[in-house]
Design a protein around this motif. Structure first.
Motif, PDB file in Angstrom:
ATOM      1  N   LYS A 163       0.878  -1.144   0.156  1.00 39.81           N
ATOM      2  CA  LYS A 163       0.129  -0.001  -0.126  1.00 39.81           C
ATOM      3  C   LYS A 163       0.787   1.285   0.075  1.00 39.81           C
ATOM      4  O   LYS A 163       1.891   1.408   0.511  1.00 39.81           O
ATOM      5  N   SER A 164       0.498   2.179  -0.771  1.00 40.40           N
ATOM      6  CA  SER A 164       1.143   3.709  -0.511  1.00 40.40           C
ATOM      7  C   SER A 164       0.865   4.410   0.610  1.00 40.40           C
ATOM      8  O   SER A 164      -0.112   4.479   0.974  1.00 40.40           O
ATOM      9  N   PHE A 165       1.915   5.020   1.014  1.00 43.39           N
ATOM     10  CA  PHE A 165       1.655   5.742   2.402  1.00 43.39           C
ATOM     11  C   PHE A 165       2.746   6.848   2.210  1.00 43.39           C
ATOM     12  O   PHE A 165       3.593   7.068   1.575  1.00 43.39           O
ATOM     13  N   CYS A 166       2.645   7.828   2.996  1.00 44.60           N
ATOM     14  CA  CYS A 166       3.624   8.813   3.688  1.00 44.60           C
ATOM     15  C   CYS A 166       3.510   8.915   5.341  1.00 44.60           C
ATOM     16  O   CYS A 166       2.496   8.730   5.498  1.00 44.60           O
ATOM     17  N   GLU A 222      17.999  11.006  11.401  1.00 43.55           N
ATOM     18  CA  GLU A 222      18.608  10.193  12.553  1.00 43.55           C
ATOM     19  C   GLU A 222      17.796   9.159  13.180  1.00 43.55           C
ATOM     20  O   GLU A 222      18.233   8.028  13.172  1.00 43.55           O
ATOM     21  N   GLN A 223      16.444   9.355  13.326  1.00 38.92           N
ATOM     22  CA  GLN A 223      15.768   8.677  14.120  1.00 38.92           C
ATOM     23  C   GLN A 223      15.145   7.356  13.070  1.00 38.92           C
ATOM     24  O   GLN A 223      15.234   6.344  13.520  1.00 38.92           O
ATOM     25  N   ILE A 224      15.293   7.501  11.796  1.00 38.56           N
ATOM     26  CA  ILE A 224      14.956   6.772  10.831  1.00 38.56           C
ATOM     27  C   ILE A 224      15.889   5.912  10.077  1.00 38.56           C
ATOM     28  O   ILE A 224      15.888   4.819   9.650  1.00 38.56           O
ATOM     29  N   SER A 225      17.247   6.033  10.436  1.00 36.37           N
ATOM     30  CA  SER A 225      18.379   5.610   9.792  1.00 36.37           C
ATOM     31  C   SER A 225      18.475   4.249  10.022  1.00 36.37           C
ATOM     32  O   SER A 225      19.418   3.403   9.494  1.00 36.37           O
ATOM     33  N   ARG A 226      17.854   3.542  11.050  1.00 33.59           N
ATOM     34  CA  ARG A 226      18.047   2.146  11.386  1.00 33.59           C
ATOM     35  C   ARG A 226      17.127   1.422  10.934  1.00 33.59           C
ATOM     36  O   ARG A 226      16.952   0.211  11.262  1.00 33.59           O
ATOM     37  N   ASP A 227      15.886   1.920  10.181  1.00 39.38           N
ATOM     38  CA  ASP A 227      14.873   0.968   9.908  1.00 39.38           C
ATOM     39  C   ASP A 227      14.941   0.903   8.518  1.00 39.38           C
ATOM     40  O   ASP A 227      14.858   1.768   7.594  1.00 39.38           O
ATOM     41  N   LYS A 228      14.832  -0.376   7.908  1.00 41.56           N
ATOM     42  CA  LYS A 228      14.934  -0.949   6.732  1.00 41.56           C
ATOM     43  C   LYS A 228      13.829  -0.112   5.660  1.00 41.56           C
ATOM     44  O   LYS A 228      14.056  -0.191   4.590  1.00 41.56           O
ATOM     45  N   HIS A 229      12.649   0.053   6.071  1.00 42.96           N
ATOM     46  CA  HIS A 229      11.349   0.343   5.419  1.00 42.96           C
ATOM     47  C   HIS A 229      11.714   1.940   5.220  1.00 42.96           C
ATOM     48  O   HIS A 229      10.944   2.597   4.504  1.00 42.96           O
ATOM     49  N   LEU A 230      12.436   2.702   6.037  1.00 42.97           N
ATOM     50  CA  LEU A 230      12.324   4.045   6.135  1.00 42.97           C
ATOM     51  C   LEU A 230      13.645   4.851   5.832  1.00 42.97           C
ATOM     52  O   LEU A 230      13.718   5.955   5.602  1.00 42.97           O
ATOM     53  N   MET A 231      14.760   4.050   6.016  1.00 37.28           N
ATOM     54  CA  MET A 231      15.929   4.744   5.890  1.00 37.28           C
ATOM     55  C   MET A 231      16.421   5.594   4.602  1.00 37.28           C
ATOM     56  O   MET A 231      16.891   6.477   4.442  1.00 37.28           O
ATOM     57  N   TYR A 232      15.501   5.020   3.391  1.00 38.77           N
ATOM     58  CA  TYR A 232      15.926   5.578   2.070  1.00 38.77           C
ATOM     59  C   TYR A 232      14.495   6.308   1.817  1.00 38.77           C
ATOM     60  O   TYR A 232      14.296   6.248   0.372  1.00 38.77           O
ATOM     61  N   SER A 233      13.496   6.611   2.553  1.00 39.33           N
ATOM     62  CA  SER A 233      12.223   6.805   2.248  1.00 39.33           C
ATOM     63  C   SER A 233      12.110   8.216   1.508  1.00 39.33           C
ATOM     64  O   SER A 233      12.980   9.091   2.111  1.00 39.33           O
ATOM     65  N   ASP A 234      11.596   8.466   0.471  1.00 38.06           N
ATOM     66  CA  ASP A 234      11.129   9.774   0.097  1.00 38.06           C
ATOM     67  C   ASP A 234       9.621   9.867   0.312  1.00 38.06           C
ATOM     68  O   ASP A 234       9.049  10.928  -0.119  1.00 38.06           O
ATOM     69  N   ALA A 235       9.027   9.405   1.478  1.00 32.70           N
ATOM     70  CA  ALA A 235       7.585   9.739   1.952  1.00 32.70           C
ATOM     71  C   ALA A 235       7.530  10.049   3.192  1.00 32.70           C
ATOM     72  O   ALA A 235       6.769   9.830   3.898  1.00 32.70           O
ATOM     73  N   ILE A 236       8.563  11.142   3.633  1.00 35.63           N
ATOM     74  CA  ILE A 236       8.458  11.825   4.960  1.00 35.63           C
ATOM     75  C   ILE A 236       8.206  13.206   4.740  1.00 35.63           C
ATOM     76  O   ILE A 236       9.118  13.654   3.853  1.00 35.63           O
ATOM     77  N   CYS A 246       3.328  15.595  -5.103  1.00 33.07           N
ATOM     78  CA  CYS A 246       3.905  14.968  -6.139  1.00 33.07           C
ATOM     79  C   CYS A 246       3.785  13.639  -5.751  1.00 33.07           C
ATOM     80  O   CYS A 246       3.775  12.364  -6.804  1.00 33.07           O
ATOM     81  N   HIS A 247       4.227  13.199  -4.525  1.00 32.85           N
ATOM     82  CA  HIS A 247       4.038  11.895  -4.207  1.00 32.85           C
ATOM     83  C   HIS A 247       2.866  11.056  -4.356  1.00 32.85           C
ATOM     84  O   HIS A 247       2.798   9.981  -4.873  1.00 32.85           O
ATOM     85  N   VAL A 248       1.854  11.785  -3.892  1.00 31.17           N
ATOM     86  CA  VAL A 248       0.559  11.309  -3.945  1.00 31.17           C
ATOM     87  C   VAL A 248       0.208  11.191  -5.455  1.00 31.17           C
ATOM     88  O   VAL A 248      -0.166   9.964  -5.977  1.00 31.17           O
ATOM     89  N   GLU A 249       0.415  12.053  -6.428  1.00 33.54           N
ATOM     90  CA  GLU A 249       0.298  11.613  -7.955  1.00 33.54           C
ATOM     91  C   GLU A 249       1.178  10.311  -8.415  1.00 33.54           C
ATOM     92  O   GLU A 249       0.291   9.729  -9.140  1.00 33.54           O
ATOM     93  N   ASN A 250       2.357  10.316  -7.962  1.00 34.87           N
ATOM     94  CA  ASN A 250       3.218   9.183  -8.269  1.00 34.87           C
ATOM     95  C   ASN A 250       2.627   7.702  -7.738  1.00 34.87           C
ATOM     96  O   ASN A 250       2.939   6.708  -8.408  1.00 34.87           O
ATOM     97  N   CYS A 251       1.989   7.833  -6.837  1.00 35.64           N
ATOM     98  CA  CYS A 251       1.419   6.785  -6.144  1.00 35.64           C
ATOM     99  C   CYS A 251       0.063   6.353  -6.826  1.00 35.64           C
ATOM    100  O   CYS A 251      -0.352   4.862  -6.502  1.00 35.64           O
ATOM    101  N   LEU A 252      -0.711   7.226  -7.149  1.00 35.19           N
ATOM    102  CA  LEU A 252      -2.173   6.785  -7.339  1.00 35.19           C
ATOM    103  C   LEU A 252      -2.164   6.567  -8.867  1.00 35.19           C
ATOM    104  O   LEU A 252      -1.412   7.026  -9.500  1.00 35.19           O
ATOM    105  N   PRO A 253      -3.163   5.562  -9.257  1.00 32.04           N
ATOM    106  CA  PRO A 253      -3.270   5.538 -10.865  1.00 32.04           C
ATOM    107  C   PRO A 253      -3.718   6.837 -11.472  1.00 32.04           C
ATOM    108  O   PRO A 253      -4.471   7.814 -10.759  1.00 32.04           O
ATOM    109  N   PRO A 254      -3.466   7.200 -12.726  1.00 29.13           N
ATOM    110  CA  PRO A 254      -3.643   8.306 -13.396  1.00 29.13           C
ATOM    111  C   PRO A 254      -5.226   9.017 -13.402  1.00 29.13           C
ATOM    112  O   PRO A 254      -5.451   9.999 -13.052  1.00 29.13           O
TER     113      PRO A 254
END
Length: 247
Positions: A152-155, A188-202, A220-228
């Motif tokens: 599922k898409s999220f931020c 710094e807080q999310i740097s050790r979490d595998k699902h968030l450390m490279y996240s573009d969704a914060i 822009c993130h919502v646009e890229n996540c939803l169907p056109p």
């Protein structure tokens, strides 16, 4: 991170299909295809889930997106998430096919983690806004992991930055000094979490003012996540004044 899958592949597939239609059936068939596509946009429903701890700006965000004020039908009262026993729907007055659902918090006695996904029917929602305050909690992490599992898409939404800016101003600090510090703390807080450390969704936003924070990046993130077809409906309804073309 935070994307179920990119919309670009969907766009490419549509363009390829249009080329085939044009080559085999001609301009009239292309025109018919586009008219049907526009009709589909008008019928699409979009379900947003709003979750997170209380007093993190969820209700204010819903009201801002729906452009409603106290006394208006569908106005979300602050603090209502404390007592809600089921997802509460707030329909957009301009387009009732767009609905924001305020979900009860995860990890409470009423809604333990073990059964939360099933009870909240997380599969039904198109996109999730997970609100947090100063710190991302263990419950927030749990929900992120569950959404990744469900594809599922999220931020994650760090709201109320207008309050941070006001407090900083009282201390003699400038806006351009405050935001980077907040970002650094979150990184710094999310740097050790595998699902968030490279996240573009914060995203850092003010739920009251769309000229403060990461509103354009968020949309822009919502646009890229939803169907056109779904995003077209959103854009025409309430993103027009804030939306910026995504690269």
């Amino acid at each position: 991170m935070g994307k179920a899958e990119s919309k670009e592949l969907t766009k490419d597939d549509e363009y390829a299909e249009l080329r085939v239609i044009a080559e085999k059936q001609g301009p009239s068939a292309v025109s018919k295809y586009l008219q049907e596509h526009i009709s589909q946009c008008k019928k699409e429903k979009v379900a947003f889930a709003i979750t997170g701890r209380t007093a993190t700006g969820k209700s204010t965000f819903i009201n801002k997106m729906n452009n409603v004020n106290p006394g208006d039908i569908g106005f979300a009262k602050s603090g209502s998430g404390n007592t809600t026993k089921k997802p509460t729907a707030y329909l957009n007055p301009q387009n009732k096919r767009i609905v924001f659902y305020d979900l009860p918090g995860v990890g409470t006695m009423e809604f333990p983690k073990a059964t939360y996904a099933e009870e909240m029917e997380l599969e039904r929602y198109d996109y999730f806004f997970i609100f947090f305050d100063k710190v991302i909690s263990e419950d927030d992490y749990f929900l992120v992991c569950k959404l990744v599992e469900l594809k599922k898409s999220f931020c994650l939404m760090r709201s109320k930055i207008d309050e941070d800016l006001r407090n900083a101003e009282d201390d003699g600090k400038r806006e351009e000094e405050v935001i980077p510090v907040i970002r650094e703390q979150i990184t710094e807080q999310i740097s050790r979490d595998k699902h968030l450390m490279y996240s573009d969704a914060i995203f850092l936003i003010s739920s009251r003012r769309k000229d403060k924070g990461d509103w354009s990046q968020l949309l822009c993130h919502v646009e890229n996540c939803l169907p056109p077809t779904k995003f077209e409906s959103l854009l025409k309804t309430f993103f027009t004044n804030t939306y910026r073309i995504c690269n």
